[in-house]
Design an enzyme around this catalytic site. Structure first.
Site, mmCIF file in Angstrom:
data_model
loop_
_atom_site.group_PDB
_atom_site.id
_atom_site.type_symbol
_atom_site.label_atom_id
_atom_site.label_comp_id
_atom_site.label_asym_id
_atom_site.label_seq_id
_atom_site.Cartn_x
_atom_site.Cartn_y
_atom_site.Cartn_z
ATOM 1 N N GLN A 36 5.841 -5.731 8.457
ATOM 2 C CA GLN A 36 5.184 -6.342 7.490
ATOM 3 C C GLN A 36 6.120 -6.396 6.129
ATOM 4 O OE1 GLN A 36 1.621 -3.936 7.005
ATOM 5 N NE2 GLN A 36 0.307 -5.557 7.092
ATOM 6 N N GLN A 69 6.415 -8.812 2.807
ATOM 7 C CA GLN A 69 5.904 -8.474 1.438
ATOM 8 C C GLN A 69 7.168 -8.643 0.296
ATOM 9 O OE1 GLN A 69 4.788 -4.561 2.839
ATOM 10 N NE2 GLN A 69 2.468 -5.185 2.800
ATOM 11 N N SER A 124 10.244 2.329 5.117
ATOM 12 C CA SER A 124 8.919 2.539 5.510
ATOM 13 C C SER A 124 8.420 3.567 5.944
ATOM 14 C CB SER A 124 8.528 1.309 6.435
ATOM 15 O OG SER A 124 9.040 -0.027 6.131
ATOM 16 N N GLY A 155 -16.914 1.992 29.126
ATOM 17 C CA GLY A 155 -17.093 2.946 27.846
ATOM 18 C C GLY A 155 -16.582 2.222 26.761
ATOM 19 N N GLY A 171 -15.414 3.334 23.574
ATOM 20 C CA GLY A 171 -15.088 4.227 22.567
ATOM 21 C C GLY A 171 -14.171 3.262 21.575
ATOM 22 N N HIS A 192 18.845 0.103 -2.468
ATOM 23 C CA HIS A 192 17.398 0.451 -2.034
ATOM 24 C C HIS A 192 16.612 -0.611 -1.284
ATOM 25 C CE1 HIS A 192 13.696 2.806 -2.447
ATOM 26 N NE2 HIS A 192 13.085 1.771 -2.791
ATOM 27 N N CYS A 236 0.842 -1.167 -0.122
ATOM 28 C CA CYS A 236 0.063 0.026 -0.041
ATOM 29 C C CYS A 236 0.863 1.276 -0.086
ATOM 30 C CB CYS A 236 -1.151 0.087 1.175
ATOM 31 S SG CYS A 236 -0.326 -0.476 2.807
ATOM 32 N N ASN A 237 2.254 1.208 0.412
ATOM 33 C CA ASN A 237 3.018 2.197 0.247
ATOM 34 C C ASN A 237 3.902 2.285 -0.866
ATOM 35 O OD1 ASN A 237 1.920 3.524 2.652
ATOM 36 N ND2 ASN A 237 3.080 2.344 3.954
ATOM 37 N N ARG A 238 4.066 1.550 -1.422
ATOM 38 C CA ARG A 238 5.066 1.502 -2.927
ATOM 39 C C ARG A 238 4.662 0.547 -3.992
ATOM 40 N NH1 ARG A 238 9.596 1.693 -0.630
ATOM 41 N NH2 ARG A 238 8.871 1.595 1.453
#
Lengths: 275, 347
Positions: free
Chosen positions: B116, B120, B109, B189, B191, B99, B50-52
């Protein structure tokens, strides 16, 4: 012969110092390999120390326990023995940074004492000596460990309480674990000390004709024993744990130091063999 | 044989561009084979998270290779040449390797040290192997990257320490309790952030979860999710007696738990430590509670400062990791030159 002892002893001191340095470095870097190096140099030191004790024991025909030099050395050996045997089970490998400096302190103090092999004074030439003294020292060693756990507990407690997270916070184990380890050390120490006192009184009955003579060493052993009775009672009956237990373990440690050394120098009595 | 990399990540491109370029796992095999048919491309691996999105290729000729990579991106995504120039980076040989090592070691990251990305990278490698688009060069490169990723993880503390508020709470709990297994949690609670914290605790083996909420139905719903038990709001005091960790995230305007309550509580349960996590805003728990022996109270700001301290720690660990990578890169690049010579001899 004398020269060999001295050299081996110095070598043992070097191994213990290296081990202490290893643990300190481990505390900083947290690399498992550094820990292993610290642990195994310490274990090597312990083995060499054992060899010295056996050799001296054979030489003086009995446990090497006459004089302050041998006593300090035997004490350091007991601490190392208990430490090396229990470290893996304790799941808290950072203890070494507290225990090893204490061991080194004892060793380097011993180094300054007269290290000649003296024949045991006649009063101590008895099979009871080994039983009585080694039980007491094993008890003391457990109390030293309990002291280290108590100090670590108080340290970590203030870290958690103050909510200022720093390196020590991450490196010290959890409060619950430290508390349990301290408790277990004291249980074992208490058993050894109790047996040590009982064996001592039987020996006193044979040697001096009385089980108990209120000699300063005896009185202080009783005080020491009572401190740990309070600890155990508070823990088991009243649920004391955490800081209260930790403070009691520290008081017990101070009482132990006085029983071991203070009594000999300040309060002369029947037990004044260490000079 | 040259190694080339074309790619983009969260630092170089906004999400609108990244989502156009990402490859879903169903399309990945097809894309790998498709790229291999382009001119000069011998081997290829696509890493898409999702980031690269990064495409690694072994090419015969660097000029033709990069041209093919450009074209492939343009063909797949419909981005113009200008856009590609703006958002993508193209790296060769040693730079590409370096890299990849950084990516595998989680230095590139969004959250440095997250675990993660290592998985990947491994996945990308296995998928390319399955699609049969990987040969000797990229095989060696990825094997090495996986080795570097492992090495960094074992030799530095880069992945240690919680870097989110909820995991910071877990980390603190672990400094109070030896293990979270069998511990009892009460949540007051229902939340969102409270729920996330309980979820984290639950996945670490806490035994009982009690949920107290003003609206009982919501309490039941949340309790159901963790195999817990919903309790009425007025029974909080007795539930606190048996709890080890109490999380509060109500929107009450006043303290839900005050000092007197806890003092009374602790005299009845002297044995165990009690850990309060106050996620409420305004605060739900009287800060004085922290002064009571064996009681530890952390609020949102405290958790945030734990998290920040951890992030600082990771940054200093990242420097160590970079040294490890630099060393590996040296040894690998010299080894690769050797490999290339051999190839030429046999050809």
């Amino acid at each position: 012969m004398q020269l060999y002892y001295e050299r081996l002893f110095i070598l043992t001191c070097i191994l213990y110092s290296a081990s202490a340095a290893g643990y300190a470095l481990y505390f900083l870097t947290q690399r498992p390999r550094v820990h292993a190096a610290g642990f195994w140099t310490g274990t090597a030191g312990l083995l060499m120390h054992t060899v010295i004790l056996i050799a001296r024991g054979l030489n003086s025909r009995g446990l090497p326990l006459s004089g302050l030099y041998e006593s300090l050395s035997f004490f350091a050996w007991s601490i190392m023995l208990i430490y090396v045997l229990t470290e893996r089970r304790s799941r808290s490998p950072v203890n070494g940074i507290f225990v090893l400096p204490l061991v080194n302190l004892l060793m380097f103090s011993a180094l300054r004492m007269d290290n000649a092999v003296h024949p045991l004074p006649p009063a101590l030439q008895s099979p009871w000596l080994g039983v009585h003294v080694s039980l007491c020292f094993l008890g003391y060693a457990c109390f030293v460990l309990a002291f280290c756990f108590a100090v670590m507990y108080l340290w970590q407690e203030s870290e958690v309480k103050s909510r200022k997270v720093d390196g020590f916070f991450f490196r010290l184990p959890s409060l619950e674990l430290l508390d349990n380890l301290g408790y277990r050390s004291i249980v074992f120490g208490f058993i050894f000390l109790t047996l040590g006192i009982i064996s001592g009184s039987f020996w006193a009955q044979k040697a001096w004709g009385r089980f108990w003579s209120w000699d300063p060493k005896e009185t202080w052993s009783l005080i020491l024993w009572l401190v740990y009775v309070v600890y155990l009672h508070g823990r088991l009956m009243r649920g004391w744990h955490g800081k209260k237990s930790a403070y009691l373990a520290i008081i017990g440690f101070m009482a132990m130091v006085f029983t071991y050394l203070g009594v000999n120098f300040l309060l002369p009595g029947l037990h004044s063999y260490l000079r | 044989m040259k190694i080339q990399l074309i790619g983009l990540n969260h630092k170089t491109a906004p999400i609108e561009i990244r989502e156009k370029v990402s490859f879903s796992s169903e399309k990945l095999a097809e894309a790998l084979l498709c790229l291999k048919r382009y001119e000069a491309i011998e081997e290829d691996v696509i890493l898409s998270t999702c980031n690269r999105t990064e495409i690694y290729a072994a090419v015969r000729d660097p000029g033709a290779g990069s041209e093919s990579l450009w074209r492939f991106i343009a063909d797949r995504t419909g981005l113009s040449r200008d856009q590609i120039c703006r958002y993508f980076y193209l790296l060769n040989d040693k730079d590409a390797l370096g890299h990849l090592f950084k990516v595998a070691a989680s230095l590139d990251s969004m959250i440095v040290g997250e675990t993660q990305v290592f998985g990947q990278v491994k996945d990308a490698y296995f998928q390319a192997r399955q699609a049969n688009t990987i040969g000797r060069s990229l095989d060696a490169v990825f094997e090495e990257a996986i080795r570097v990723g492992k090495k960094v993880r074992t030799e530095t503390q880069i992945g240690k320490g919680a870097v989110s508020t909820t995991t910071a709470a877990i980390e603190l709990a672990k400094k109070i309790f030896d293990s979270l297994e069998g511990k009892r949690v009460l949540i007051i609670g229902a939340g969102k952030i409270g729920e996330m914290t309980v979820k984290n605790l639950y996945s670490r083996g806490v035994s009982t979860v009690l949920v107290a909420n003003r609206t009982f139905a919501r309490a039941q719903e949340l309790a159901g999710a963790f195999g817990g038990q919903a309790v009425r709001f007025d029974r909080i005091a007795e539930c606190m007696l048996s709890a080890d960790i109490i999380i509060s995230s109500t929107s009450a305007p006043h303290y839900v738990v005050n000092r007197q309550d806890v003092l009374a509580l602790m005299s009845r349960r002297p044995h165990d430590s009690l850990f309060f996590i106050d996620l409420g805003m305004p605060r739900n728990i009287d800060p004085q509670v922290n002064r009571i022996e064996n009681v530890y109270l952390y609020n949102i700001d405290d958790l945030a400062s734990v998290r920040d301290a951890n992030i600082q720690e990771r940054i200093s660990e990242a420097r160590k990791a970079e040294q490890i990578i630099a060393l590996c890169l040296e040894s690998v690049s010299s080894r690769f030159n050797l490999g290339r010579l051999k190839e030429q001899c046999t050809a």
